[in-house]
Design an enzyme around this catalytic site. Sequence first.
Site, mmCIF file in Angstrom:
data_model
loop_
_atom_site.group_PDB
_atom_site.id
_atom_site.type_symbol
_atom_site.label_atom_id
_atom_site.label_comp_id
_atom_site.label_asym_id
_atom_site.label_seq_id
_atom_site.Cartn_x
_atom_site.Cartn_y
_atom_site.Cartn_z
ATOM 1 C CB CYS A 271 -35.940 25.118 -41.036
ATOM 2 S SG CYS A 271 -36.328 26.388 -39.883
ATOM 3 C CE LYS A 335 -38.074 29.987 -49.274
ATOM 4 N NZ LYS A 335 -39.333 29.559 -48.525
HETATM 5 N N1 LIG Z 1 -37.535 30.730 -39.837
HETATM 6 C C1 LIG Z 1 -38.700 29.806 -40.074
HETATM 7 O O1 LIG Z 1 -39.075 29.920 -41.367
HETATM 8 C C2 LIG Z 1 -39.390 28.847 -39.426
HETATM 9 C C3 LIG Z 1 -38.775 28.430 -38.151
HETATM 10 N N2 LIG Z 1 -39.002 27.473 -37.124
HETATM 11 C C4 LIG Z 1 -38.735 27.082 -36.005
HETATM 12 O O2 LIG Z 1 -38.906 28.346 -35.239
HETATM 13 C C5 LIG Z 1 -37.758 28.563 -34.247
HETATM 14 C C6 LIG Z 1 -37.262 30.014 -34.472
HETATM 15 O O3 LIG Z 1 -36.678 30.271 -35.773
HETATM 16 P P1 LIG Z 1 -36.383 31.557 -36.249
HETATM 17 O O4 LIG Z 1 -37.471 32.694 -36.092
HETATM 18 O O5 LIG Z 1 -35.899 31.232 -37.734
HETATM 19 O O6 LIG Z 1 -34.853 32.115 -35.445
HETATM 20 P P2 LIG Z 1 -34.455 33.340 -35.187
HETATM 21 O O7 LIG Z 1 -33.060 33.101 -34.611
HETATM 22 O O8 LIG Z 1 -34.586 34.040 -36.346
HETATM 23 O O9 LIG Z 1 -35.118 34.111 -33.989
HETATM 24 C C7 LIG Z 1 -34.897 33.714 -32.701
HETATM 25 C C8 LIG Z 1 -35.093 34.555 -31.760
HETATM 26 O O10 LIG Z 1 -35.122 34.334 -30.378
HETATM 27 C C9 LIG Z 1 -34.643 35.204 -29.674
HETATM 28 N N3 LIG Z 1 -34.209 34.441 -28.373
HETATM 29 C C10 LIG Z 1 -33.140 33.642 -28.275
HETATM 30 N N4 LIG Z 1 -33.071 33.191 -26.922
HETATM 31 C C11 LIG Z 1 -34.093 33.718 -26.396
HETATM 32 C C12 LIG Z 1 -34.428 33.771 -24.892
HETATM 33 N N5 LIG Z 1 -33.953 33.064 -23.955
HETATM 34 N N6 LIG Z 1 -35.501 34.727 -24.629
HETATM 35 C C13 LIG Z 1 -36.032 35.292 -25.499
HETATM 36 N N7 LIG Z 1 -35.838 35.357 -26.880
HETATM 37 C C14 LIG Z 1 -34.728 34.406 -27.280
HETATM 38 C C15 LIG Z 1 -33.323 35.560 -30.433
HETATM 39 O O11 LIG Z 1 -32.499 36.690 -30.084
HETATM 40 C C16 LIG Z 1 -34.029 35.809 -31.630
HETATM 41 O O12 LIG Z 1 -34.433 37.110 -32.189
HETATM 42 C C17 LIG Z 1 -36.565 27.496 -34.534
HETATM 43 O O13 LIG Z 1 -36.886 26.374 -33.717
HETATM 44 C C18 LIG Z 1 -37.243 27.129 -35.973
HETATM 45 O O14 LIG Z 1 -36.687 25.503 -36.354
HETATM 46 C C19 LIG Z 1 -40.436 26.785 -37.608
HETATM 47 C C20 LIG Z 1 -40.869 27.074 -38.785
HETATM 48 C C21 LIG Z 1 -40.447 28.230 -39.670
HETATM 49 O O1 LIG Z 2 -39.480 24.592 -40.293
HETATM 50 C C1 LIG Z 2 -39.065 25.560 -41.312
HETATM 51 O O2 LIG Z 2 -38.561 26.555 -40.828
HETATM 52 C C2 LIG Z 2 -39.760 25.509 -42.324
HETATM 53 O O3 LIG Z 2 -38.694 24.941 -43.450
HETATM 54 C C3 LIG Z 2 -39.140 24.994 -44.668
HETATM 55 O O4 LIG Z 2 -39.447 26.372 -45.086
HETATM 56 P P1 LIG Z 2 -37.987 27.323 -45.727
HETATM 57 O O5 LIG Z 2 -36.837 26.573 -45.036
HETATM 58 O O6 LIG Z 2 -38.506 28.601 -45.470
HETATM 59 O O7 LIG Z 2 -38.003 27.046 -47.302
HETATM 60 P P2 LIG Z 2 -38.299 26.045 -48.359
HETATM 61 O O8 LIG Z 2 -39.169 26.770 -49.177
HETATM 62 O O9 LIG Z 2 -38.669 24.746 -47.937
HETATM 63 O O10 LIG Z 2 -37.055 25.913 -49.114
HETATM 64 C C4 LIG Z 2 -35.869 25.038 -48.379
HETATM 65 C C5 LIG Z 2 -34.753 24.789 -49.230
HETATM 66 O O11 LIG Z 2 -34.939 23.877 -50.106
HETATM 67 C C6 LIG Z 2 -34.714 24.279 -51.479
HETATM 68 N N1 LIG Z 2 -35.636 23.784 -52.638
HETATM 69 C C7 LIG Z 2 -37.044 23.725 -52.461
HETATM 70 C C8 LIG Z 2 -37.869 23.211 -53.205
HETATM 71 C C9 LIG Z 2 -37.150 22.405 -54.456
HETATM 72 O O12 LIG Z 2 -38.134 21.755 -55.217
HETATM 73 N N2 LIG Z 2 -35.869 22.630 -54.444
HETATM 74 C C10 LIG Z 2 -35.095 22.972 -53.299
HETATM 75 O O13 LIG Z 2 -33.707 22.873 -53.832
HETATM 76 C C11 LIG Z 2 -34.776 25.950 -51.367
HETATM 77 O O14 LIG Z 2 -34.032 26.620 -52.474
HETATM 78 C C12 LIG Z 2 -34.356 25.997 -49.991
HETATM 79 O O15 LIG Z 2 -33.015 25.991 -50.149
HETATM 80 C C13 LIG Z 2 -40.479 24.193 -44.894
HETATM 81 O O16 LIG Z 2 -40.927 24.355 -46.360
HETATM 82 C C14 LIG Z 2 -41.476 24.837 -44.089
HETATM 83 O O17 LIG Z 2 -43.140 24.172 -44.097
HETATM 84 C C15 LIG Z 2 -41.160 24.901 -42.609
HETATM 85 O O18 LIG Z 2 -41.837 25.506 -41.716
#
Ligand SMILES: NC(=O)C1=CN([C@@H]2O[C@H](COP(=O)(O)OP(=O)(O)OC[C@H]3O[C@@H](n4cnc5c(N)ncnc54)[C@H](O)[C@@H]3O)[C@@H](O)[C@H]2O)C=CC1
Ligand SMILES: O=C(O)[C@H]1O[C@H](OP(=O)(O)OP(=O)(O)OC[C@H]2O[C@@H](n3ccc(=O)[nH]c3=O)[C@H](O)[C@@H]2O)[C@H](O)[C@@H](O)[C@@H]1O
Length: 447
Positions: A271, A335
């Site tokens: 992300c 992480k």
């Molecule tokens: N991983 C996180 O901590 C967070 C992610 N996001 C955002 O959420 C979104 C998803 O991220 P993740 O869950 O990490 O990705 P991910 O890659 O783990 O999951 C995405 C899923 O969508 C599926 N997919 C792909 N194309 C598709 C389609 N056309 N129809 C149905 N399913 C489909 C994939 O097979 C996969 O299982 C991204 O935009 C990311 O930036 C936002 C906040 C936190």
């Molecule tokens: O959009 C997203 O997917 C998410 O991205 C981050 O969450 P995440 O990627 O799960 O992890 P973080 O805890 O933010 O850490 C990100 C990276 O920063 C590093 N980090 C974090 C904190 C710090 O003080 N120093 C540092 O190097 C961590 O080791 C890690 O590699 C944001 O914290 C979430 O709020 C957001 O929803």
Amino acid sequence: MSLKITVIGTGYLGATHAAAMAELGFEVLGLDVVPEKIALLERGETPMFEPGLEELLRKHVAGIEGSSGRLRFTTDWAEVGAFGDVHFVCVNTPQKHGEYACDMSYVDSAVASLAPHLRGPALVVGKSTVPVGSADRLAAYLAEHAPAGGDAELAWNPEFLREGFAVEDTLHPDRIVVGVRGERAEKLLREVYATPVGEGTPFVVTDFPTAELVKTAANSFLATKISFINAMAEVCEAAGGDVAKLAEAIGHDDRIGRKFLRAGIGFGGGCLPKDIRAFMARAGELGADQALTFLREIDSINMRRRGQMVEMTREALGGGSFLGKRVAVLGATFKPDSDDVRDSPALNVAGQIHLQGGQVTVYDPKGMANARKVFPTLGYADTALDAVRGADAVLHLTEWREFRELDPAALGEATATRLILDGRNALDPELWRRAGWTYRAMGRPTA
Ligand SMILES: NC(=O)C1=CN([C@@H]2O[C@H](COP(=O)(O)OP(=O)(O)OC[C@H]3O[C@@H](n4cnc5c(N)ncnc54)[C@H](O)[C@@H]3O)[C@@H](O)[C@H]2O)C=CC1
Ligand SMILES: O=C(O)[C@H]1O[C@H](OP(=O)(O)OP(=O)(O)OC[C@H]2O[C@@H](n3ccc(=O)[nH]c3=O)[C@H](O)[C@@H]2O)[C@H](O)[C@@H](O)[C@@H]1O
């Protein structure tokens, strides 16, 4: 009658969101285009490691003994269209290959697959992180392509969960942001996030572009904090200061705060890195690129840290080539408490040393399978102790609790040199030094 919810894309975000919605009492249907993921989820198993998620799935997945039966999964779009009142889009939005911009093809494809099956009133809610302007475009697409026409509405509801805390963050978010165009969408989303999640939680209602921007702004701010402290670490290294003390001291000012000021090898994951790049690319398209040029610096400070860790290791090993040097790497994920190795600084550092001739052995509590897939030519060990056996240097690159609880004395027996480099500033220097180790960390005096 209770709302019926579908979740499209069952990865880190979607699988957690689906399970959390079932926990809140809704009937939920999750869809993914990868049948193997669906097969796992249908058995109550997670395609990834996320604390508490498997328990929540088992509590709700239909067909599992004692479950509420409220959560089902499918690969059938027609079933999803017929089932849901509210459809959450949670698919991936990675960086485009060789570019900064966001690859919207997965979101576009998901909406295109869903649209023909929306025959009555429905709300499609985007949760994926997207470039500002996407919601406008997708709303127009739905109005044109869904049989329900204008009754197939769109809303944007960005997600702020952190991996490793995904379940907790989804059930207890610190704010809920919804971008809507009308009262019906707002009303439906207020219903979805009513108690217990919504109790006392700020609920920010806004337009589409602001909702999309809140998400990229939040991640940009977090990335900026980390690169700021890493820039201070570079200065501390040059001046002989201690960045950990510096962070503690500035953090006492609650306008600055203590969180997200841990210096080290920087941020990675699926992300923060790709989101700041996509944000810059989008600002460029909008003619606002000057506003975000600072993010280019945030990115380069961050990427520089990985190379600096490699150089610190080389220097600690006496300089020169890594050929013939044995390097143990503790941590592969980006992480702790996650199995995610997407753009992992730890794996990147391990890889650089390996490619320069070092004999690298990696151990990670949960990330081994994913790391092996990404970097099959690295050495892997089953335990931290096995990884450090005979090592000339031990690199601590992901701050798992397991590593903080290691016994430095016992570990010291196994290594060749008792040299540890802490790329996360997370170990207790005194503990290691007392056990005879040379402890070095980024941005801190060598003592
Ligand atoms: N991983 C996180 O901590 C967070 C992610 N996001 C955002 O959420 C979104 C998803 O991220 P993740 O869950 O990490 O990705 P991910 O890659 O783990 O999951 C995405 C899923 O969508 C599926 N997919 C792909 N194309 C598709 C389609 N056309 N129809 C149905 N399913 C489909 C994939 O097979 C996969 O299982 C991204 O935009 C990311 O930036 C936002 C906040 C936190
Ligand atoms: O959009 C997203 O997917 C998410 O991205 C981050 O969450 P995440 O990627 O799960 O992890 P973080 O805890 O933010 O850490 C990100 C990276 O920063 C590093 N980090 C974090 C904190 C710090 O003080 N120093 C540092 O190097 C961590 O080791 C890690 O590699 C944001 O914290 C979430 O709020 C957001 O929803």
